[in-house]
Scaffold this motif. Structure first.
Motif, PDB file in Angstrom:
ATOM      1  N   TRP A   1       6.840   1.408  12.551  1.00  0.00           N
ATOM      2  CA  TRP A   1       5.835   0.142  12.502  1.00  0.00           C
ATOM      3  C   TRP A   1       6.462  -1.054  12.243  1.00  0.00           C
ATOM      4  O   TRP A   1       7.282  -1.154  11.170  1.00  0.00           O
ATOM      5  CB  TRP A   1       4.661   0.670  11.580  1.00  0.00           C
TER       6      TRP A   1
ATOM      7  N   GLU B   1       2.358  -5.262  12.107  1.00  0.00           N
ATOM      8  CA  GLU B   1       1.712  -4.727  13.274  1.00  0.00           C
ATOM      9  C   GLU B   1       1.034  -3.251  13.028  1.00  0.00           C
ATOM     10  O   GLU B   1       1.629  -2.527  11.996  1.00  0.00           O
ATOM     11  CB  GLU B   1       2.875  -4.488  14.231  1.00  0.00           C
ATOM     12  N   LYS B   2       0.018  -3.132  13.509  1.00  0.00           N
ATOM     13  CA  LYS B   2      -0.734  -1.839  13.334  1.00  0.00           C
ATOM     14  C   LYS B   2      -0.694  -0.733  13.919  1.00  0.00           C
ATOM     15  O   LYS B   2      -0.655   0.684  13.744  1.00  0.00           O
ATOM     16  CB  LYS B   2      -2.238  -2.204  13.342  1.00  0.00           C
ATOM     17  N   GLN B   3       0.175  -0.939  15.296  1.00  0.00           N
ATOM     18  CA  GLN B   3       0.460   0.089  16.162  1.00  0.00           C
ATOM     19  C   GLN B   3       1.889   0.544  16.113  1.00  0.00           C
ATOM     20  O   GLN B   3       2.721  -0.523  16.355  1.00  0.00           O
ATOM     21  CB  GLN B   3       0.111  -0.183  17.646  1.00  0.00           C
ATOM     22  N   PRO B   4       2.400   1.733  15.950  1.00  0.00           N
ATOM     23  CA  PRO B   4       3.844   2.196  15.905  1.00  0.00           C
ATOM     24  C   PRO B   4       4.459   2.455  17.194  1.00  0.00           C
ATOM     25  O   PRO B   4       3.555   2.264  18.188  1.00  0.00           O
ATOM     26  CB  PRO B   4       3.864   3.505  15.152  1.00  0.00           C
TER      27      PRO B   4
ATOM     28  N   ASN C   1       6.830  -4.732  10.855  1.00  0.00           N
ATOM     29  CA  ASN C   1       6.054  -5.318   9.644  1.00  0.00           C
ATOM     30  C   ASN C   1       5.050  -6.320  10.431  1.00  0.00           C
ATOM     31  O   ASN C   1       5.200  -6.980  11.242  1.00  0.00           O
ATOM     32  CB  ASN C   1       6.964  -6.210   8.927  1.00  0.00           C
TER      33      ASN C   1
ATOM     34  N   LYS D   1      -3.839   5.989   3.844  1.00  0.00           N
ATOM     35  CA  LYS D   1      -3.538   4.593   3.132  1.00  0.00           C
ATOM     36  C   LYS D   1      -4.304   4.622   1.929  1.00  0.00           C
ATOM     37  O   LYS D   1      -5.528   4.772   1.868  1.00  0.00           O
ATOM     38  CB  LYS D   1      -3.735   3.365   4.293  1.00  0.00           C
TER      39      LYS D   1
ATOM     40  N   PHE E   1      -7.084   6.538   9.057  1.00  0.00           N
ATOM     41  CA  PHE E   1      -6.879   5.934  10.451  1.00  0.00           C
ATOM     42  C   PHE E   1      -7.957   6.950  11.598  1.00  0.00           C
ATOM     43  O   PHE E   1      -8.333   7.802  11.124  1.00  0.00           O
ATOM     44  CB  PHE E   1      -5.318   6.136  10.667  1.00  0.00           C
TER      45      PHE E   1
ATOM     46  N   GLN F   1      -8.077   5.655   2.702  1.00  0.00           N
ATOM     47  CA  GLN F   1      -8.347   4.881   3.810  1.00  0.00           C
ATOM     48  C   GLN F   1      -7.753   5.848   4.851  1.00  0.00           C
ATOM     49  O   GLN F   1      -6.708   6.108   5.152  1.00  0.00           O
ATOM     50  CB  GLN F   1      -8.081   3.483   3.993  1.00  0.00           C
TER      51      GLN F   1
ATOM     52  N   TYR G   1       1.437   5.008   1.597  1.00  0.00           N
ATOM     53  CA  TYR G   1       0.924   5.853   2.705  1.00  0.00           C
ATOM     54  C   TYR G   1       1.341   7.125   2.535  1.00  0.00           C
ATOM     55  O   TYR G   1       2.594   7.641   1.957  1.00  0.00           O
ATOM     56  CB  TYR G   1       1.826   4.972   4.314  1.00  0.00           C
TER      57      TYR G   1
ATOM     58  N   HIS H   1       0.874  -1.273  -0.033  1.00  0.00           N
ATOM     59  CA  HIS H   1       0.036   0.060   0.113  1.00  0.00           C
ATOM     60  C   HIS H   1       0.896   1.144  -0.013  1.00  0.00           C
ATOM     61  O   HIS H   1       2.135   1.120   0.557  1.00  0.00           O
ATOM     62  CB  HIS H   1      -0.746   0.159   1.138  1.00  0.00           C
TER      63      HIS H   1
ATOM     64  N   TYR I   1      -5.362   8.339  16.339  1.00  0.00           N
ATOM     65  CA  TYR I   1      -4.155   7.576  15.745  1.00  0.00           C
ATOM     66  C   TYR I   1      -3.051   8.840  15.782  1.00  0.00           C
ATOM     67  O   TYR I   1      -2.986   9.413  14.867  1.00  0.00           O
ATOM     68  CB  TYR I   1      -4.775   6.837  14.611  1.00  0.00           C
TER      69      TYR I   1
END
Length: 350
Positions: free
Chosen positions: A144, A148-151, A146, A88, A100, A98, A71, A69, A104
């Motif tokens: 972030w 995982e959604k939370q940095p 690889n 995104k 967040f 998209q 960003y 994707h 976030y």
């Protein structure tokens, strides 16, 4: 993607006729533009801010391709309740953005750079301001992992007086290395051998009194047991040398990307001169381990002249098919029919 062939022909003619002519450009062999497509992104529906009494703008400050994707970041706040300025999108920058959640990265103030690496995605602010009791949010480096959604906030420290968090040791190390009270970072790249490269755009006494820069700060890092980067704050530096025709232009580094397939860096520089049109150039240089200086090769347009982009380019990355994307921050100027809620970009092949 929306492509206007008439506009493209005008742009290429602009680059050929308006770009400065090289004077015996022997420094580095340039690389030539083979194809240019323009695109336009609808960040959100048109929105008028009744409090500020103006339209809400979307302006691109960073771009990266990671985990199949794109960003991208707007350095202007999105309409209320819409979400974070981090967006995104599917490749090739088409379709609907998209969002967040609004909370976030809520502690971040103005992300200025994104960079994809083998183990994750980086994001960085400009590190251009800090008070003893405020503004920690302008001094942050995020990562972030690889999958995982939370940095994670790299080198997180809490400012005692405000309770805000920031990458404060990194800010201190940069300030001590540069030796000036004001600086601004734009551009971030993960290079080989676990090195992070930070682009320096401005340096001086204050945000009103500074000189534009084309320098890169280099840091090594390792990973802890949790897989989070830990920085080595011994900063090294790479100076970028312009060809003779560009040495007197007020060019500031605005984006940076490392391309492992070529073992080379790509970067954008932009000019912001009051009363003059916005413009940018794209450059390339091969990476050489241990080098303290690099000669820049400019992207050429028609008739082998430097390709002068009629926008302020702040996002630069390679897409899934090796194409080079430029994302623009035009400082609320509505160029080429753009509307406030939209972002313009180029897709280049060379």
């Amino acid at each position: 993607m929306k492509t206007n062939l008439f506009v493209l022909s005008i742009l290429l003619l602009f680059a050929a006729c308006r770009g400065p002519k090289p004077q015996n450009q022997k420094e580095v062999a340039a690389f030539a533009l083979a194809q240019l497509d323009s695109g336009r992104i609808d960040c959100f529906a048109p929105h008028f801010d009744s409090i500020e009494q103006r339209w809400t703008f979307c302006e691109g400050s960073a771009l990266a391709y990671w985990a199949d994707h794109f960003y991208l970041v707007s350095d202007k706040s999105l309409p209320p309740n819409l979400g974070s300025p981090l967006l995104k999108m599917e490749a090739p920058l088409a379709g609907k953005a998209q969002y967040f959640p609004a909370n976030y990265l809520a502690e971040v103030e103005k992300l200025e750079a994104l960079a994809a690496g083998p183990k994750g995605l980086w994001a960085m602010t400009a590190f251009d301001r800090l008070k003893a009791d405020d503004w920690a949010g302008y001094n942050q480096l995020w990562f972030w992992k690889n999958g995982e959604k939370q940095p994670f906030l790299v080198g997180a420290e809490t400012q005692e007086s405000s309770g805000q968090k920031g990458s404060l040791a990194l800010q201190k190390a940069i300030k001590e290395h540069l030796g000036q009270p004001y600086f601004k970072l734009e551009g971030l790249a993960e290079g080989p051998n676990q090195q992070l490269f930070l682009g320096l755009r401005a340096l001086g006494k204050s945000y009103k009194e500074f000189d534009y820069q084309r320098r890169i700060l280099c840091l090594k890092y390792d990973y802890n047991a949790a897989g989070i980067p830990v920085l080595d704050l011994n900063i090294e530096e790479l100076a970028l040398d312009l060809p003779s025709w560009a040495k007197d232009l007020p060019l500031g580094l605005s984006s940076l990307e490392y391309r492992a397939e070529e073992q080379a860096f790509y970067l954008a520089t932009s000019m912001e001169i009051e009363g003059q049109a916005l413009s940018s150039y794209v450059w390339r240089f091969p990476y050489q381990k241990g080098s303290k200086k690099a000669d820049l090769a400019v992207l050429q347009g028609a008739k082998k002249q430097p390709f002068k982009v009629p926008h302020k380019a702040e996002g630069l990355c390679f897409g899934p098919k090796g194409e080079l994307y430029l994302l623009f921050d035009d400082d609320r100027e509505l160029l080429w029919g753009r509307q406030p809620h939209q972002l313009d970009y180029y897709r280049l092949r060379y």
